[in-house]
Motif scaffolding. Structure first.
Motif, PDB file in Angstrom:
ATOM      1  N   MET A  54     -24.068 -28.620  -3.152  1.00 42.62           N
ATOM      2  CA  MET A  54     -24.176 -29.516  -2.020  1.00 42.62           C
ATOM      3  C   MET A  54     -23.162 -29.078  -0.964  1.00 42.62           C
ATOM      4  N   THR A  55     -23.601 -29.068   0.270  1.00 46.16           N
ATOM      5  CA  THR A  55     -22.742 -28.707   1.387  1.00 46.16           C
ATOM      6  C   THR A  55     -22.261 -29.973   2.068  1.00 46.16           C
ATOM      7  N   GLU A  56     -20.964 -30.028   2.310  1.00 48.82           N
ATOM      8  CA  GLU A  56     -20.405 -31.173   3.018  1.00 48.82           C
ATOM      9  C   GLU A  56     -19.881 -30.718   4.361  1.00 48.82           C
ATOM     10  N   LYS A  57     -20.159 -31.514   5.390  1.00 45.87           N
ATOM     11  CA  LYS A  57     -19.694 -31.202   6.731  1.00 45.87           C
ATOM     12  C   LYS A  57     -18.965 -32.405   7.298  1.00 45.87           C
ATOM     13  N   THR A  58     -17.984 -32.124   8.108  1.00 45.25           N
ATOM     14  CA  THR A  58     -17.253 -33.197   8.766  1.00 45.25           C
ATOM     15  C   THR A  58     -18.105 -33.718   9.930  1.00 45.25           C
ATOM     16  N   PRO A  59     -17.795 -34.920  10.409  1.00 47.54           N
ATOM     17  CA  PRO A  59     -18.522 -35.423  11.585  1.00 47.54           C
ATOM     18  C   PRO A  59     -18.429 -34.465  12.777  1.00 47.54           C
ATOM     19  N   ALA A  60     -17.293 -33.845  12.971  1.00 44.52           N
ATOM     20  CA  ALA A  60     -17.142 -32.894  14.080  1.00 44.52           C
ATOM     21  C   ALA A  60     -18.072 -31.700  13.899  1.00 44.52           C
ATOM     22  N   GLU A  61     -18.183 -31.210  12.678  1.00 47.60           N
ATOM     23  CA  GLU A  61     -19.081 -30.086  12.402  1.00 47.60           C
ATOM     24  C   GLU A  61     -20.537 -30.482  12.630  1.00 47.60           C
ATOM     25  N   LEU A  62     -20.882 -31.708  12.253  1.00 49.98           N
ATOM     26  CA  LEU A  62     -22.252 -32.185  12.486  1.00 49.98           C
ATOM     27  C   LEU A  62     -22.554 -32.289  13.973  1.00 49.98           C
ATOM     28  N   ARG A  63     -21.587 -32.786  14.758  1.00 51.05           N
ATOM     29  CA  ARG A  63     -21.790 -32.885  16.201  1.00 51.05           C
ATOM     30  C   ARG A  63     -21.965 -31.500  16.829  1.00 51.05           C
ATOM     31  N   GLU A  64     -21.170 -30.537  16.352  1.00 54.94           N
ATOM     32  CA  GLU A  64     -21.307 -29.165  16.853  1.00 54.94           C
ATOM     33  C   GLU A  64     -22.666 -28.587  16.499  1.00 54.94           C
ATOM     34  N   GLN A  65     -23.110 -28.818  15.274  1.00 58.51           N
ATOM     35  CA  GLN A  65     -24.413 -28.319  14.842  1.00 58.51           C
ATOM     36  C   GLN A  65     -25.512 -28.953  15.684  1.00 58.51           C
ATOM     37  N   ARG A  66     -25.384 -30.243  15.941  1.00 58.29           N
ATOM     38  CA  ARG A  66     -26.374 -30.967  16.740  1.00 58.29           C
ATOM     39  C   ARG A  66     -26.466 -30.365  18.136  1.00 58.29           C
ATOM     40  N   ALA A  67     -25.313 -30.129  18.755  1.00 59.53           N
ATOM     41  CA  ALA A  67     -25.284 -29.554  20.099  1.00 59.53           C
ATOM     42  C   ALA A  67     -25.890 -28.151  20.112  1.00 59.53           C
ATOM     43  N   ARG A  68     -25.579 -27.344  19.103  1.00 61.03           N
ATOM     44  CA  ARG A  68     -26.141 -25.989  19.023  1.00 61.03           C
ATOM     45  C   ARG A  68     -27.655 -26.034  18.868  1.00 61.03           C
ATOM     46  N   LEU A  69     -28.140 -26.950  18.045  1.00 61.22           N
ATOM     47  CA  LEU A  69     -29.583 -27.069  17.843  1.00 61.22           C
ATOM     48  C   LEU A  69     -30.295 -27.429  19.138  1.00 61.22           C
ATOM     49  N   ILE A  70     -29.781 -28.411  19.836  1.00 66.06           N
ATOM     50  CA  ILE A  70     -30.407 -28.830  21.098  1.00 66.06           C
ATOM     51  C   ILE A  70     -30.359 -27.680  22.096  1.00 66.06           C
ATOM     52  N   ALA A  71     -29.229 -27.003  22.202  1.00 69.92           N
ATOM     53  CA  ALA A  71     -29.100 -25.880  23.130  1.00 69.92           C
ATOM     54  C   ALA A  71     -30.075 -24.754  22.791  1.00 69.92           C
ATOM     55  N   SER A  72     -30.348 -24.574  21.517  1.00 65.44           N
ATOM     56  CA  SER A  72     -31.238 -23.482  21.104  1.00 65.44           C
ATOM     57  C   SER A  72     -32.675 -23.676  21.579  1.00 65.44           C
ATOM     58  N   THR A  73     -33.043 -24.899  21.947  1.00 61.90           N
ATOM     59  CA  THR A  73     -34.395 -25.158  22.424  1.00 61.90           C
ATOM     60  C   THR A  73     -34.561 -24.760  23.890  1.00 61.90           C
ATOM     61  N   GLY A  74     -33.448 -24.652  24.607  1.00 63.35           N
ATOM     62  CA  GLY A  74     -33.524 -24.377  26.042  1.00 63.35           C
ATOM     63  C   GLY A  74     -33.870 -25.615  26.851  1.00 63.35           C
ATOM     64  N   LEU A  75     -33.880 -26.771  26.194  1.00 60.65           N
ATOM     65  CA  LEU A  75     -34.202 -28.039  26.850  1.00 60.65           C
ATOM     66  C   LEU A  75     -32.966 -28.929  26.841  1.00 60.65           C
ATOM     67  N   THR A  76     -32.940 -29.892  27.744  1.00 54.87           N
ATOM     68  CA  THR A  76     -31.889 -30.897  27.665  1.00 54.87           C
ATOM     69  C   THR A  76     -32.253 -31.874  26.548  1.00 54.87           C
ATOM     70  N   GLU A  77     -31.275 -32.636  26.109  1.00 58.87           N
ATOM     71  CA  GLU A  77     -31.564 -33.629  25.073  1.00 58.87           C
ATOM     72  C   GLU A  77     -32.585 -34.647  25.571  1.00 58.87           C
ATOM     73  N   THR A  78     -32.475 -35.030  26.828  1.00 59.02           N
ATOM     74  CA  THR A  78     -33.401 -36.010  27.395  1.00 59.02           C
ATOM     75  C   THR A  78     -34.833 -35.486  27.384  1.00 59.02           C
TER      76      THR A  78
END
Length: 66
Positions: free
Chosen positions: A1-25
């Motif tokens: 099992m992989t554990e991530k801190t809240p900060a790591e999750l927020r970073e992953q979330r931001a990277r994922l959204i950025a990878s789409t080339g779209l804004t979150e909205t």
């Protein structure tokens, strides 16, 4: 099992959204209208899962109210 801190999750979330080339909205609007490419849909599902893990229910509640 992989554990991530809240900060790591927020970073992953931001990277994922950025990878789409779209804004979150735009990503959210297209998800709500069922207009995402399959790869963007997979990212959106992951973003929603991260929001759940972070306890951010405001995004889900907003989506349910619409």
């Amino acid at each position: 099992m992989t554990e991530k801190t809240p900060a790591e999750l927020r970073e992953q979330r931001a990277r994922l959204i950025a990878s789409t080339g779209l804004t979150e909205t735009v990503l959210r609007e297209r998800a709500e209208a069922f207009q995402l490419y399959p790869e963007h849909h997979d990212i959106w599902v992951t973003v929603e899962s991260i929001d759940y893990l972070l306890g951010d229910t405001t995004r889900t509640e907003t989506k349910e109210q619409i």
